[in-house]
Design a protein around this motif. Structure first.
Motif, PDB file in Angstrom:
ATOM      1  N   THR A  70      42.639  45.036  41.590  1.00 30.25           N
ATOM      2  CA  THR A  70      41.573  45.159  40.599  1.00 30.25           C
ATOM      3  C   THR A  70      40.680  46.365  40.904  1.00 30.25           C
ATOM      4  O   THR A  70      40.302  47.116  40.001  1.00 30.25           O
ATOM      5  CB  THR A  70      40.734  43.873  40.549  1.00 30.25           C
TER       6      THR A  70
ATOM      7  N   LEU B 231      39.082  52.986  34.319  1.00 31.60           N
ATOM      8  CA  LEU B 231      37.783  53.407  33.774  1.00 31.60           C
ATOM      9  C   LEU B 231      37.746  54.926  33.595  1.00 31.60           C
ATOM     10  O   LEU B 231      37.277  55.438  32.573  1.00 31.60           O
ATOM     11  CB  LEU B 231      36.636  52.959  34.691  1.00 31.60           C
TER      12      LEU B 231
ATOM     13  N   GLY C  57      37.880  43.508  35.529  1.00 25.21           N
ATOM     14  CA  GLY C  57      37.310  43.642  36.870  1.00 25.21           C
ATOM     15  C   GLY C  57      36.703  45.024  37.083  1.00 25.21           C
ATOM     16  O   GLY C  57      35.654  45.147  37.721  1.00 25.21           O
ATOM     17  N   GLY C  58      37.355  46.049  36.533  1.00 27.25           N
ATOM     18  CA  GLY C  58      36.824  47.408  36.656  1.00 27.25           C
ATOM     19  C   GLY C  58      35.447  47.525  36.002  1.00 27.25           C
ATOM     20  O   GLY C  58      34.527  48.102  36.582  1.00 27.25           O
ATOM     21  N   THR C  59      35.294  46.929  34.820  1.00 23.76           N
ATOM     22  CA  THR C  59      34.008  47.031  34.122  1.00 23.76           C
ATOM     23  C   THR C  59      32.928  46.187  34.813  1.00 23.76           C
ATOM     24  O   THR C  59      31.767  46.584  34.856  1.00 23.76           O
ATOM     25  CB  THR C  59      34.121  46.590  32.642  1.00 23.76           C
TER      26      THR C  59
ATOM     27  N   GLY D 290      41.395  48.918  38.252  1.00 32.71           N
ATOM     28  CA  GLY D 290      40.166  48.799  37.458  1.00 32.71           C
ATOM     29  C   GLY D 290      39.392  50.107  37.426  1.00 32.71           C
ATOM     30  O   GLY D 290      38.968  50.565  36.363  1.00 32.71           O
TER      31      GLY D 290
ATOM     32  N   MET E   3      42.731  41.267  33.440  1.00 32.19           N
ATOM     33  CA  MET E   3      41.826  40.980  34.555  1.00 32.19           C
ATOM     34  C   MET E   3      41.480  42.264  35.325  1.00 32.19           C
ATOM     35  O   MET E   3      40.340  42.446  35.750  1.00 32.19           O
ATOM     36  CB  MET E   3      42.490  39.951  35.475  1.00 32.19           C
ATOM     37  N   ALA E   4      42.474  43.151  35.474  1.00 33.22           N
ATOM     38  CA  ALA E   4      42.223  44.405  36.195  1.00 33.22           C
ATOM     39  C   ALA E   4      41.214  45.276  35.441  1.00 33.22           C
ATOM     40  O   ALA E   4      40.276  45.820  36.030  1.00 33.22           O
ATOM     41  CB  ALA E   4      43.533  45.160  36.409  1.00 33.22           C
ATOM     42  N   VAL E   5      41.389  45.393  34.123  1.00 35.88           N
ATOM     43  CA  VAL E   5      40.472  46.195  33.305  1.00 35.88           C
ATOM     44  C   VAL E   5      39.082  45.559  33.300  1.00 35.88           C
ATOM     45  O   VAL E   5      38.056  46.213  33.512  1.00 35.88           O
ATOM     46  CB  VAL E   5      40.997  46.336  31.856  1.00 35.88           C
TER      47      VAL E   5
END
Lengths: 149, 147
Positions: A23, A31, B41-43, A27, B37-39
Motif C-alpha cells: 500500500t 498518487l 491507502g495512498g490517499t 499507493g 485498497m492500495a489507491v
C-alpha cells in the motif's frame, strides 16, 4: 525456521506487513501518476508530490523486499509452480525498470510549468504496470498448483 | 428474519453465486478489492501525513485533504463496492468470522474518528489514530482467512 513461518500465525502476520508495504509503495506511486494525469493535488507539481512521498515509497519497497522473500523462502515448493507468482515477478521487474528510468525522468521534468508531453502516457503505463503487479499478487492465492498443507 | 437467515439469502442471491461458483468471479473481485485498497491507502497516507506535518509542512494542512478528496472518494467507493460483493459471496462464513467482525468494528471506528476529526482541534491526534486503525484493518482482513 521456514516450516515455522509457513505453519504458524507468522505467515498471515508477514502477509499483512507485506500488504501494508504494498500500500505504501503502490499507493504513493499511484498518487504521483494521478498528479501527472492531472487528477488531484493541483497545488503541487508531480515532482513535489514525488519528493514529499519519496521516503514512504522507498519504505514500502523495502518492506515488500524483506517480507516477500521471507514468504517465498518459507514455502519454496509453492511459488515456482504458481503461474500468478511467475507473472507477478515479470510484471514487477517491468514496473521497477519503468519506475527507475522513464517514470523518474518524466517526474523530474514535470517541475516545468506544462510538464513533459509524454507525462500522461508514462503515468498511465506506470498505473497499468503497478496495478498488474497487485492483481497478479492477489491471484497467487487462486492459482496454487501444489496447495500448501 | 434473523441475521444468519439473512446471510443465507444474501449468499444464495444470483450475484453472490456468480462470484462464489465461477472460476474467475472471486479472483477478479478480490484483485479489484486489493487494488482499490492500495489507491485508497495512498490517499489516506497523503491526508494523514499532511495533517501530522510529516509531508508538505505548511500552514494549511487541510488543503491536502481537499487535494485528494475526489481520489479518496473514488477509492472508497471501489473498496466498499468490491468488499460488499466479496461479503455477499460468502455471507454466512464472513458473519461468523472473528477477523471479519474485528475488521467491521475497526471500519466503524475509522468513521467515528473522521466525524470527530471534523469537529475537533486535535487534527494530528485524529490523523495518527486514523493511520493506526487503517493498519489494523489490513491485519484483520488477512485474519479473516484464519479466524
Amino acid at each position: 525456521m521456514a516450516d515455522f513461518i509457513r505453519q504458524s500465525l507468522w505467515f498471515p502476520v508477514i502477509q499483512s506487513v507485506h500488504m501494508i508495504g504494498l500500500t505504501l509503495l503502490v499507493g504513493t506511486v499511484s498518487l504521483v501518476d494521478f498528479r501527472l494525469l492531472g487528477i488531484g493535488m493541483r497545488r503541487h507539481t508531480a515532482a513535489e508530490v514525488a519528493s514529499a512521498l519519496a521516503a514512504w515509497t522507498w519504505a514500502g519497497l523495502l518492506t515488500v523486499a524483506v517480507t516477500g522473500p521471507l514468504m517465498f523462502w518459507s514455502d519454496l515448493t509453492r511459488y515456482p509452480h504458481n503461474p500468478a507468482f511467475l507473472a507477478k515477478m515479470v510484471l514487477l521487474a517491468m514496473a521497477l525498470a519503468g519506475h527507475l528510468t522513464l517514470h523518474r525522468r518524466v517526474v523530474a521534468e514535470s517541475s516545468r510549468k506544462d510538464g513533459p508531453a509524454g507525462g500522461r502516457l508514462a503515468a498511465a503505463l506506470s498505473l497499468v504496470l503497478w496495478s498488474s503487479v497487485v492483481v497478479a499478487a492477489r491471484l497467487i492465492a487462486d492459482f496454487d498448483v501444489i496447495r500448501p498443507d | 428474519m434473523s441475521i444468519p437467515e439473512l446471510c443465507d439469502r444474501i449468499q444464495d442471491a444470483w450475484i453472490s453465486q456468480v462470484i462464489s461458483t465461477t472460476t474467475w468471479g472471486y479472483p477478479i473481485v478480490g484483485a479489484l478489492h486489493v487494488l482499490a485498497m492500495a489507491v485508497c491507502g495512498g490517499t489516506v497516507l497523503y491526508t494523514d501525513l499532511s495533517a501530522l506535518g510529516i509531508v508538505f509542512r505548511g500552514p494549511d494542512a487541510g488543503a491536502a485533504a481537499r487535494d485528494v478528496r475526489g481520489l479518496k472518494a473514488a477509492g472508497l467507493v471501489m473498496v466498499l463496492g468490491t468488499g460488499a460483493l466479496l461479503f455477499a459471496s460468502g455471507a454466512v462464513y464472513y458473519y461468523g468470522s472473528v477477523g471479519f467482525r474485528v475488521k467491521m468494528a475497526l471500519l466503524a471506528l475509522i468513521l467515528l474518528n473522521a466525524i470527530a476529526d471534523s469537529r475537533s482541534r486535535y487534527a494530528r491526534l485524529h490523523a495518527g489514530i486514523s493511520l493506526a486503525l487503517w493498519a489494523g484493518v489490513v491485519f484483520a482482513s488477512r485474519a479473516i482467512a484464519f479466524f
